[in-house]
Design a protein around this motif. Structure first.
Motif, PDB file in Angstrom:
ATOM      1  N   ARG A 448      38.320 -51.855 -24.744  1.00  0.00           N
ATOM      2  CA  ARG A 448      38.104 -50.413 -24.879  1.00  0.00           C
ATOM      3  C   ARG A 448      38.414 -49.684 -23.568  1.00  0.00           C
ATOM      4  O   ARG A 448      39.057 -48.636 -23.548  1.00  0.00           O
ATOM      5  CB  ARG A 448      36.660 -50.147 -25.311  1.00  0.00           C
ATOM      6  CG  ARG A 448      36.373 -48.671 -25.604  1.00  0.00           C
ATOM      7  CD  ARG A 448      35.105 -48.504 -26.425  1.00  0.00           C
ATOM      8  NE  ARG A 448      33.951 -49.133 -25.824  1.00  0.00           N
ATOM      9  CZ  ARG A 448      33.372 -50.232 -26.298  1.00  0.00           C
ATOM     10  NH1 ARG A 448      33.834 -50.824 -27.382  1.00  0.00           N
ATOM     11  NH2 ARG A 448      32.319 -50.768 -25.697  1.00  0.00           N
ATOM     12  N   GLN A 449      37.987 -50.268 -22.450  1.00  0.00           N
ATOM     13  CA  GLN A 449      38.280 -49.660 -21.153  1.00  0.00           C
ATOM     14  C   GLN A 449      39.783 -49.661 -20.869  1.00  0.00           C
ATOM     15  O   GLN A 449      40.321 -48.709 -20.296  1.00  0.00           O
ATOM     16  CB  GLN A 449      37.538 -50.415 -20.049  1.00  0.00           C
ATOM     17  CG  GLN A 449      36.033 -50.190 -20.068  1.00  0.00           C
ATOM     18  CD  GLN A 449      35.293 -51.158 -19.153  1.00  0.00           C
ATOM     19  OE1 GLN A 449      35.909 -51.921 -18.418  1.00  0.00           O
ATOM     20  NE2 GLN A 449      33.971 -51.135 -19.200  1.00  0.00           N
ATOM     21  N   GLN A 452      41.304 -46.807 -22.705  1.00  0.00           N
ATOM     22  CA  GLN A 452      41.010 -45.548 -22.012  1.00  0.00           C
ATOM     23  C   GLN A 452      41.898 -45.382 -20.771  1.00  0.00           C
ATOM     24  O   GLN A 452      42.411 -44.286 -20.499  1.00  0.00           O
ATOM     25  CB  GLN A 452      39.535 -45.493 -21.620  1.00  0.00           C
ATOM     26  CG  GLN A 452      38.593 -45.353 -22.810  1.00  0.00           C
ATOM     27  CD  GLN A 452      37.139 -45.585 -22.436  1.00  0.00           C
ATOM     28  OE1 GLN A 452      36.820 -46.049 -21.341  1.00  0.00           O
ATOM     29  NE2 GLN A 452      36.236 -45.255 -23.355  1.00  0.00           N
ATOM     30  N   GLN A 455      45.361 -44.288 -21.703  1.00  0.00           N
ATOM     31  CA  GLN A 455      45.411 -42.862 -22.012  1.00  0.00           C
ATOM     32  C   GLN A 455      45.425 -42.011 -20.745  1.00  0.00           C
ATOM     33  O   GLN A 455      45.973 -40.909 -20.733  1.00  0.00           O
ATOM     34  CB  GLN A 455      44.213 -42.471 -22.883  1.00  0.00           C
ATOM     35  CG  GLN A 455      44.285 -43.048 -24.297  1.00  0.00           C
ATOM     36  CD  GLN A 455      43.080 -42.680 -25.135  1.00  0.00           C
ATOM     37  OE1 GLN A 455      41.946 -42.705 -24.669  1.00  0.00           O
ATOM     38  NE2 GLN A 455      43.326 -42.316 -26.376  1.00  0.00           N
TER      39      GLN A 455
END
Length: 554
Positions: A448-449, A452, A455
């Motif tokens: 998930r990190q 992120q 992005q």
């Protein structure tokens, strides 16, 4: 709370006035001696530029005068000079700030004074500097002159004490701002200006107080006075820009700084301030970078031009960031021992996978601050990358001694134990890192990190997190997709007709690595991966065309 970036952390440090002495100056002299045991120790080094006897005469006079103030515990002259000679210097030789800090630390001094002596006509002159050893807050006093060398030492201490009296009222004023008593704050700042009419921080804080009172015109007048006195006062420029922007007046903010640089285009400090505002407040990165480059041409020995350029350059120009930041450290000698600055350089090396240089940098930072748990953690991670898992574990152990709640240290220590086949310790540390959660859950957090970070345009950081997720047995479908996405983004950043041949070749390699990873994506990531594979192949063809064009133009 938004995490403070390295750039803003440096801005915060740069904005701080040298107020480290002042709480002690508020103590009446009758009780000040009792404060000596609290560790406020001052070492006056022999000033450079004159023969040994004269240097030591000035040093002795300053020690006596500072001692008379009754506020400080002075290191004996003989002890200081022994430490100077042990450092390979002699009294009367020029001492750099980096050397002064090392000597100050060896003497357990909190404050170190040094400088250089010269002559102007028949008068002696001295440029004195006082530095707080642990924080590196610097107080550079105006040049002091006198006919007599003994009187010169007395004048230096007078100037030092006068400045501190002014700074004392700045401290009072800032306290009143915190208490929302803005008029009392302004009264104290104006009192500071009575002691030192050219004290830029006093005007800066007057501006801040008026802003709190919504008195915009008076605030801007004060802030502009601050930059008139000190054209290097970046925080004052920042506040002026922010004030205009908060009023919704982007045009006025831009016009203020463009007029400033138009009037004084050859002023290095103004170019630096202009670049800072353009790059960091108005979003005009290209203009900011151009201003920093011009500042480097105007004043190639000014460390701030390299520092701010390093911060402003985009991540796809990381090698330039590294070279500029290294030059900044070389030019600002005291910063070469600053753990915060070295930590930033460590991050650049690590992102470039230059692990040996990253290791040397973090070890240099640890020499200055061995009690920093995060630095110990970083030293462990880089040893891990270099395959020295036992040394990595030693560093993680030390990090956890300093901060037992540092969950990342447990996690990275677990992974190092896994590499060494210590399955029991791996499981124990993994449990501590996840507070009872399974390794798959920790792995999913890494994925998930990574998403992120992609992005945010931080492909290097994403790859590092995906590697950790792989070690923890994370979802291979997601990991392969995001790893391919990271290489794809890195390839795009490197490709272009304005890029070098080596960058375009590396771009093609990145797209090929992207395809290799994306072909192993599965499940719900398959369709996304197929789209990127098609795009990556088009970029490979484009890259080959660009290479032919560049080579033909040679």
């Amino acid at each position: 709370m938004v995490e403070e970036s390295p750039f803003m952390r440096v801005m915060r440090v740069a904005a701080a006035v040298a107020l480290f002495l002042l709480p002690l100056l508020l103590v009446p002299s009758s009780t000040a001696r009792a404060q000596a045991g609290d560790g406020f120790v001052v070492a006056v080094l022999p000033f450079g530029g004159v023969e040994r006897d004269r240097s030591e005469d000035l040093q002795e006079k300053m020690i006596d005068e500072l001692d008379e103030l009754g506020t400080y515990e002075l290191v004996e002259q003989e002890t200081v000079n022994d430490a100077v000679e042990e450092a390979g210097l002699r009294p009367g030789a020029t001492i750099s700030q980096a050397a002064a800090l090392r000597i100050g630390r060896s003497l357990d001094a909190r404050l170190v004074a040094f400088g250089s002596v010269g002559t102007e006509g028949d008068r002696w002159t001295v440029d004195p500097t006082f530095v707080e050893v642990t924080t590196r807050n610097t107080q550079e006093l105006p040049k002091v002159s006198d006919d007599d060398l003994d009187d010169l030492g007395e004048r230096v201490v007078e100037a030092f004490n006068t400045r501190n009296q002014a700074d004392k009222h700045v401290i009072f004023g800032r306290d009143y701002i915190r208490g929302e008593n803005y008029r009392r704050a302004i009264t104290n700042f104006r009192k500071a200006l009575e002691y030192d009419p050219e004290l830029a921080p006093a005007y800066y804080w007057i501006g801040q107080a008026y802003l709190k009172m919504d008195s915009l015109d008076q605030a801007l007048d004060a802030l502009e006075n601050a930059v008139r006195i000190d054209p290097t006062y970046i925080s004052a420029y920042h506040t002026i820009g922010t004030t205009y922007l908060e009023q919704g007046d982007t045009l006025q903010a831009k016009s203020f700084f463009e007029e400033l640089v138009r009037q004084q285009p050859e002023d290095c400090d103004i170019q630096i301030a202009y670049g800072y505002v353009m790059a960091n407040q108005l979003g005009e990165t290209r203009k900011g970078l151009e201003a920093f480059e011009k500042a480097k041409d105007l004043c190639p020995e000014n460390p701030r031009a390299y520092q701010y350029l390093a911060f402003a350059l985009p991540d796809d120009r990381r090698q330039e960031k590294i070279e500029n930041f290294k030059r900044y450290l070389e030019l600002s000698e005291g910063k070469a021992t600053d753990p915060e600055a070295l930590e930033f350089l460590f991050g650049l090396y690590f992102a470039e996978q230059r692990y040996q240089e990253a290791k040397e940098t973090v070890l240099q930072a640890l020499e200055s601050d061995p009690g920093d748990a995060n630095l110990q953690l970083y030293a462990g991670i880089v040893n891990d990358k270099l395959g020295d898992y036992r040394k990595a574990i030693e560093r993680y152990d030390r990090a956890l001694e300093l901060n037992p709640d540092l969950e990342r240290a447990y996690l990275f220590r677990a992974l190092a134990h896994k590499e060494l086949g210590n399955t029991t310790k791996y499981a124990q540390d993994l449990e501590r890192a996840g507070k009872g959660r399974a390794s798959e859950i920790i792995a999913s957090q890494f994925v998930r990190q990574a998403h992120q970070n992609l992005q945010r345009g931080r492909a290097g950081a994403a790859l590092e997190q995906l590697n950790r997720a792989t070690q923890l047995g994370g979802d291979r479908c997601a990991i392969n997709y995001y790893r391919g996405d990271a290489y794809y983004r890195m390839g795009k950043a490197l490709q272009g007709e304005n890029q070098s041949i080596s960058q375009n070749r590396r771009s093609i390699d990145m797209f090929q690595q992207a395809i290799s990873s994306l072909q192993n994506a599965c499940g719900r990531y398959t369709s996304y991966a197929n789209g990127l594979i098609g795009n990556a192949r088009e970029y490979i063809n484009r890259g080959e065309t660009i290479l032919k064009k560049i080579e033909r133009g040679r």
